[in-house]
Design a protein around this motif. Structure first.
Motif, PDB file in Angstrom:
ATOM      1  N   ARG A   1       2.051   0.810 -16.180  1.00 34.22           N
ATOM      2  CA  ARG A   1       3.268   1.528 -16.604  1.00 34.22           C
ATOM      3  C   ARG A   1       4.462   1.072 -15.782  1.00 34.22           C
ATOM      4  NH1 ARG A   1       3.573   7.572 -14.532  1.00 34.22           N
ATOM      5  NH2 ARG A   1       3.853   6.415 -12.603  1.00 34.22           N
ATOM      6  N   GLU A   2       4.270   0.982 -14.475  1.00 32.29           N
ATOM      7  CA  GLU A   2       5.305   0.433 -13.600  1.00 32.29           C
ATOM      8  C   GLU A   2       4.654  -0.027 -12.320  1.00 32.29           C
ATOM      9  OE1 GLU A   2       8.238   3.422 -12.476  1.00 32.29           O
ATOM     10  OE2 GLU A   2       6.849   4.351 -11.104  1.00 32.29           O
TER      11      GLU A   2
ATOM     12  N   ILE B   1       4.744  -0.059  -8.157  1.00 33.74           N
ATOM     13  CA  ILE B   1       5.292   0.920  -7.206  1.00 33.74           C
ATOM     14  C   ILE B   1       6.227   0.281  -6.189  1.00 33.74           C
ATOM     15  CG2 ILE B   1       3.348   2.515  -7.478  1.00 33.74           C
ATOM     16  CD1 ILE B   1       2.450   1.545  -4.648  1.00 33.74           C
TER      17      ILE B   1
ATOM     18  N   ASP C   1       0.831  -1.191   0.000  1.00 31.83           N
ATOM     19  CA  ASP C   1       0.000   0.000   0.000  1.00 31.83           C
ATOM     20  C   ASP C   1       0.880   1.262   0.000  1.00 31.83           C
ATOM     21  OD1 ASP C   1      -1.751   1.404   2.830  1.00 31.83           O
ATOM     22  OD2 ASP C   1      -1.962   1.886   0.719  1.00 31.83           O
ATOM     23  N   THR C   2       0.415   2.324  -0.660  1.00 35.70           N
ATOM     24  CA  THR C   2       1.261   3.522  -0.802  1.00 35.70           C
ATOM     25  C   THR C   2       1.656   4.163   0.525  1.00 35.70           C
ATOM     26  OG1 THR C   2      -0.692   4.912  -1.045  1.00 35.70           O
ATOM     27  CG2 THR C   2       0.335   4.134  -3.075  1.00 35.70           C
TER      28      THR C   2
ATOM     29  N   LYS D   1      -3.033   6.201 -14.609  1.00 41.32           N
ATOM     30  CA  LYS D   1      -4.194   7.067 -14.402  1.00 41.32           C
ATOM     31  C   LYS D   1      -4.492   7.825 -15.697  1.00 41.32           C
ATOM     32  CE  LYS D   1      -4.374  11.073 -12.021  1.00 41.32           C
ATOM     33  NZ  LYS D   1      -4.344  11.969 -10.850  1.00 41.32           N
TER      34      LYS D   1
ATOM     35  N   GLU E   1      -9.754   8.647 -11.530  1.00 38.52           N
ATOM     36  CA  GLU E   1      -9.722   8.209 -10.135  1.00 38.52           C
ATOM     37  C   GLU E   1     -11.140   7.891  -9.629  1.00 38.52           C
ATOM     38  OE1 GLU E   1      -6.744   8.382  -8.432  1.00 38.52           O
ATOM     39  OE2 GLU E   1      -7.545   7.856  -6.457  1.00 38.52           O
TER      40      GLU E   1
ATOM     41  N   PRO F   1      -1.463   0.418  -8.112  1.00 36.87           N
ATOM     42  CA  PRO F   1      -2.389   1.452  -8.603  1.00 36.87           C
ATOM     43  C   PRO F   1      -2.503   1.526 -10.135  1.00 36.87           C
ATOM     44  CG  PRO F   1      -1.092   2.316  -6.791  1.00 36.87           C
ATOM     45  CD  PRO F   1      -0.576   0.930  -7.057  1.00 36.87           C
TER      46      PRO F   1
END
Ligand SMILES: Cc1cc2nc3c(=O)[nH]c(=O)nc-3n(C[C@H](O)[C@H](O)[C@H](O)COP(=O)(O)OP(=O)(O)OC[C@H]3O[C@@H](n4cnc5c(N)ncnc54)[C@H](O)[C@@H]3O)c2cc1C
Ligand SMILES: Nc1ncnc2c1ncn2[C@@H]1O[C@H](COP(=O)(O)O)[C@@H](O)[C@H]1O
Lengths: 320, 248
Positions: free
Chosen positions: B115-116, B118, B12-13, B176, B181, B37
């Protein structure tokens, strides 16, 4: 067996990141007792690369490949690597290079380390330090393949001059067919981008609304900076998504990052932490950003920022 | 249309990042894991294709049994079935090979990855997978429409956007913008109940070779305290930025 570096250009001119990866490639080549060869596509002024220690430039000129295309460009760099029997290829962290590198890795059967922040700590095995967990930590990664690709994090190495007279060679390539066709490119002219900027001025929800962004833009203009914003600002539609920085937005690794009306949430800081010097302007002395910044002003952005802009104008005029 | 969404299982961020065993392993103690995400935006876009264009959506993860709750969450959001390749994900090249093998077996028209991730932030798995499969690849994707056999994708580039077309099959590195969102779905009770009945298939890895090994982690050096400057003394800030930090 030289080190190959992919030097990017835009409208025929090398980008600053090209000189940075060239400088870095020279440092890697020195460790391995070899030289640097650069591959460039439709770029003029190849001799400039000599300033940063490039011995040879493979110059591709072909008007049919003006737009970046991942298949074509990865194939060109792969052909250059084969031509030079290069085992190490170095690329930047631009959007295009990050796109190209994994595709190139498969073509060359190479391991790829991205977000590398320093010269290799060992050459056998090749070990590099890279950011991980969106800048919350570093990883020391070994590339175990014969061929290797290093993606250098922007602004992590800087420009280092090692002047030499670069030898320029026209390089003929076979162009593969690509399944991807570029229909349109929509790019703001003359605007500094977050990826290329040395200074970024960023605004958060503390600015209250999009109508107040003149504050950010005026300050950015004096500094030649790119503008950025926190996530809620782009979610609210005050600013375009492309300006959203942080863990889930764009990473920022500039020399100077100025955060205005941004609280400094962990996800925001994770994305901008790689910046060298951080300045925060916030009314709340308890804002977490003060724990992450180098310099801080506790104050109202609406009063502090116009003054700062004015004073910087005077400073720039005196130091021009 | 058959869609495969690659799901990376990440902290989690808000997680504090720590390491154990002499800084050789990520310390998962007290860490909450979530769908990466960037993958959540991709999964939500896939749900849109399912609802509007009748696509079927499978999700896949390369990882140990601990990632199954994350795959179940993707099923609760609406994916039809899940695949877990039973191998610890420690090297991007090897993960890409596993995913390419799953993608090939399933004959997917569209493969959506992020894209990547985290955690290790390689930004490499989707591009490698696409190249291994010999399929078209668009990353930093902030818009995707499909009509018949043709995809129109918008890619974020430095300083702007680019619109491209490609024929399917296609691999996407999403982020995103693919959806907003506010479009992200929190699984509801019904989704969670249904997810329990949906298939989650565990497959053994194919033989692959690693390209890297991460042997050690390091936390950033603790930083010095912030220098506070009085709001009425802007000259001092400029002086410090010029003479001390040397960034002006
Ligand atoms: C999964 C996930 C991912 C996320 N990813 C990101 C990300 O990538 N990037 C990101 O930015 N956020 C991200 N966030 C959001 C993050 O948690 C915070 O909510 C966000 O960063 C807060 O934005 P902010 O600082 O602009 O707003 P706020 O937290 O509302 O802070 C506003 C600040 O402005 C100050 N202020 C108010 N008035 C003034 C004034 N007149 N002058 C000066 N200062 C003033 C306040 O004191 C306050 O500190 C993520 C969250 C989640 C859950
Ligand atoms: N272990 C994994 N299992 C499934 N998908 C993955 C895995 N690792 C990476 N991916 C996919 O690849 C994307 C980019 O990951 P990375 O290359 O690790 O930054 C992620 O957003 C996922 O979509």
């Amino acid at each position: 067996m030289s080190v190959l570096v992919y030097t990017e250009s835009e409208k025929g001119k090398f980008k600053k990141a090209a000189f940075e990866v060239a400088s870095y490639a020279k440092a890697v080549a020195d460790l391995l007792n070899t030289t640097v060869t650069a591959i460039s596509v439709n770029a003029e002024g190849a001799d400039q690369l000599g300033t940063y220690g490039v011995t040879k430039v493979l110059k591709v000129s072909n008007s049919s490949i003006e737009n970046f295309n991942v298949d074509t460009y990865a194939s060109i760099v792969a052909q250059a690597a084969q031509h030079e029997t290069a085992q190490i290829v170095i690329v930047s962290s631009s959007a295009d290079s990050r796109y190209l590198a994994p595709v190139l890795a498969v073509k060359l059967n190479a391991g790829y380390a991205s977000n590398v922040v320093a010269v290799p700590t060992s050459t056998a095995p090749l070990t590099v330090k890279r950011t991980a967990f969106t800048n919350k930590a570093f990883a020391h990664t070994e590339l175990t393949t014969n061929n290797k690709i290093i993606g250098l994090s922007n602004n992590s190495f800087g420009l280092v001059e090692n002047p030499i007279a670069a030898q320029v060679e026209e390089f003929n390539v076979d162009l593969p067919v690509s399944n991807i066709t570029v229909k349109s490119v929509d790019k703001a002219a003359n605007k500094v981008t977050i990826a290329d900027a040395e200074v970024v001025v960023s605004g958060g929800r503390g600015l209250k609304g999009p109508e107040n962004w003149g504050l950010i833009e005026d300050l950015a203009e004096v500094l030649g900076a790119a503008t950025a914003c926190s996530k809620p600002v782009s979610d609210l539609g005050w600013r375009p998504h492309s300006e959203h920085v942080g863990q889930t937005g764009k990473p920022v690794a500039t020399n100077l990052y100025i955060a205005i009306g941004i609280s400094g949430a962990i996800q925001h800081l994770a994305g901008i932490n790689a910046s060298k010097v951080k300045v925060v302007i916030n009314t709340d002395p308890e804002a977490p950003f003060f724990k992450a910044a180098d310099y801080g002003i506790v104050g109202d952005a609406f009063e502090v920022v116009p003054k700062l802009t004015q004073k910087l104008k005077e400073f720039k005029a005196q130091n021009a | 249309m058959k869609i495969l969404v690659c799901i990376s299982h990440v902290p989690d961020t808000t997680s504090k990042i720590n390491f154990t065993e002499g800084d050789t392993k990520f310390d998962t103690n007290g860490v909450q894991f979530v769908i990466n995400p960037n993958d959540e935006f991709g999964l939500t876009r896939a749900m849109w294709f399912k609802e509007k264009q009748g696509a079927t959506v499978d999700v896949v993860n390369v990882g140990g049994p601990e990632t199954e709750p994350t795959l179940r969450k993707a099923l609760a959001i609406g994916a039809d079935s899940a695949i877990r390749v039973n191998m610890p994900a420690t090297d991007g090249f090897a993960v890409a090979q596993q995913l390419a093998s799953v993608a090939k077996d399933g004959a997917y028209d569209l493969i959506i990855a992020g894209r990547e991730s985290i955690d290790y932030n390689g930004g490499m798995v989707p591009g490698m997978m696409a190249a291994m499969l010999g399929k078209a690849f668009v990353t930093n994707c902030v818009g995707l429409e499909i009509e018949g056999n043709t995809a129109t994708a918008v890619r974020e580039i430095d300083g702007g956007k680019e619109t491209v077309t490609a024929t399917l099959p296609l691999v996407i590195g999403g982020q995103k913008g693919l959806v907003e969102e506010s479009d992200l779905k929190i699984p509801n009770m019904r989704g969670i109940m249904m997810a329990r009945q949906k298939p989650l298939k565990v497959v053994e890895p194919v033989d692959v070779n690693n390209a890297s090994a991460t042997n050690k982690f390091e936390k950033p050096a603790p930083r010095g305290a912030v220098k506070l400057i009085d709001a009425d003394n802007i000259d001092e800030l400029i002086n410090l930025l010029h003479n001390e930090a040397k960034v002006l």
